[in-house]
Design an enzyme around this catalytic site. Structure first.
Site, PDB file in Angstrom:
ATOM      1  CD  GLU A 183      13.333  -0.765   1.960  1.00 40.24           C
ATOM      2  OE1 GLU A 183      12.607   0.032   1.337  1.00 40.24           O
ATOM      3  OE2 GLU A 183      14.231  -0.401   2.715  1.00 40.24           O
ATOM      4  CG  HIS A 194      10.500   2.644  -2.910  1.00 38.22           C
ATOM      5  ND1 HIS A 194       9.686   2.666  -4.019  1.00 38.22           N
ATOM      6  CD2 HIS A 194       9.960   1.747  -2.074  1.00 38.22           C
ATOM      7  CE1 HIS A 194       8.691   1.806  -3.835  1.00 38.22           C
ATOM      8  NE2 HIS A 194       8.828   1.234  -2.666  1.00 38.22           N
ATOM      9  CE  LYS A 253       4.319   2.514   2.053  1.00 36.35           C
ATOM     10  NZ  LYS A 253       5.616   2.022   1.562  1.00 36.35           N
TER      11      LYS A 253
END
Ligand code: PLP
Length: 425
Positions: A286, A209, A81
């Site tokens: 990530e 996250h 993204k």
């Protein structure tokens, strides 16, 4: 990991291979900034001075090397993204990263590059039924979840999934916190792990996250310790826990606080304590911003200007630019400190600076680049401003609001990285 890194000496162009037309070959020592300046010079006699970005794809290779050297135990799964440009994804696939996808279109994009489904994590804890079916059909097995409802959907539509439990983290200090929307509290995890087992689903690990542009490296310490608890709980109820996903949040720009080095030092210590090497746990991350932010340099033009007098007779300048909040600067309004542009103009050596507001081109007064004023010299209509570090969460968020088209992007790369354009993943 090291086998995946680019050896610049060995990657010289194979004779006769075609260099893609849309990629500008960089000269020795040249970077995106020089290409931007050349383009600006070429436009100096033109009245069409639309905003543009230059992406230096070679930066991805150096970022990948830096990431793998800093965290040799951690395999990066790039967060699509952040910058989903086809060339960015292609180069990353050639470098050997995995991918974090959050939608069917992102899955399609990455799979179409020939990336193996095992190198993809579908890291959106909330997936529509049709997207789940798509993932199941295409062999994408790693999925994150944080709720009972998602488990019920997965049991019905993707029973062969390898599930990763997303943990809630304390991310108040991140510039873009995520925890209000995502993550299961540690107290909830045991219940979710049991429910998954009772539904016949395999949970293989835990993820979190810390929020994008994390401001407190020690959030990683707590989150990794909590994941260890989840691993213990998971094993107790019968899951084979073997995947730890430490998410994104790594800074992308130079001089960010805390620095990348600080964060990875904290992570290495936490991994050594809670997930020591040799225990058979695979660790992935990530990163999005860390890879993409330094790739793009943007150039915007001053299309209008207004001087106003403030109380006390101080002069304040309003510059109206041809890109703004509804274009590539969408997230900049949320940043705590305004970015300082590079002024493209011959100026006297110490020009007086004025408080300036940088507005975007639309008819919305909310459309400005930064919350705060920036200090800039007196500039004129037609002058250019350059913003480096514009590769993350920029053009992917551009709209066509009010008829202003998204900035164009051109790609550049040093010839020594040529093999990255040819290697199939
Ligand atoms: C956005 C996102 C990322 C990437 O975050 P960065 O701060 O850009 O590194 C990684 N994982 C998930 C689940 C995300 O939503």
């Amino acid at each position: 990991m090291s086998a995946l890194l680019v050896d610049e000496k060995e990657s010289a162009a194979p004779a006769g291979s075609a260099w893609p037309e849309e990629i500008i070959p960089l000269g020795p020592g040249e970077s995106a900034r020089e290409v931007v300046l050349k383009k600006i010079r070429a436009l100096s006699s033109s009245d069409h001075r639309d905003p543009f970005m230059v992406a230096d794809l070679g930066v991805l290779a150096s970022r990948h090397r830096a990431f793998c050297q800093a965290l040799p135990r951690v395999s990066p799964f790039y967060a699509v993204k952040c910058n989903s440009s086809p060339w960015v994804l292609r180069v990353l696939a050639a470098l050997g990263t995995g991918f974090d996808c959050a939608s069917q279109v992102e899955l399609e994009q990455v799979l179409s590059l020939g990336v193996a489904p095992s190198r993809i994590i579908y890291a959106n804890p909330y997936k529509s039924v049709s997207c789940l079916q798509y993932a199941a059909c295409h062999g994408v097995q790693l999925l994150t979840f944080d709720s009972e409802e998602e488990l019920a959907k997965v049991a019905q539509h993707h029973p062969g999934a390898r599930l990763v439990l997303r943990l809630w983290t304390e991310d108040k200090t991140s510039i873009f916190p995520l925890s209000a929307k995502f993550g299961a509290r540690l107290e909830m995890c045991e219940r979710l792990l049991r429910l998954a087992r009772d539904l016949g689903l395999a949970v293989v690990g835990a993820s979190f996250h810390v929020g994008s542009n994390c401001w407190n490296a020690h959030i990683f310490t707590q989150a990794i310790a909590d994941c260890r608890r989840i691993f213990e709980m998971g094993r107790e109820v019968g899951h084979e826990m073997n995947l730890l996903d430490i998410g994104g949040g790594f800074p992308g720009a130079e001089g960010s606080q805390p620095m990348f080095e600080e964060i990875v030092t904290v992570i290495r210590a936490a991994l050594a304590r809670d997930f020591p090497e040799g225990t058979g746990v695979e660790v992935i991350a990530e990163p999005g911003r860390f890879y993409a932010e330094p790739v793009c340099t943007a150039a915007v033009n001053i299309i209008a200007k207004k001087a106003v007098l403030e109380a006390g007779g101080h002069r304040k300048l309003l510059y109206y630019l041809n890109d703004g909040h509804y274009g590539i600067f969408r997230l900049c309004l949320r940043e705590p400190v305004p970015r300082t542009p590079i002024v493209v103009k011959e100026l006297s050596s110490n020009p007086p600076l004025f408080p300036c507001i940088l507005y975007g081109p639309t008819c919305d007064a909310f459309d400005k680049l930064f919350k705060q004023e920036v200090q800039l010299p007196e500039l004129d209509v037609g002058d250019w401003l350059i913003f480096p570090f514009m590769g993350a969460y920029t053009w992917v968020m551009s709209s066509t609001f009010n008829g202003f088209l998204p900035a164009s992007i051109c790609y550049a790369m040093a010839p020594e990285f040529r093999n990255l354009l040819e290697t199939a993943p």
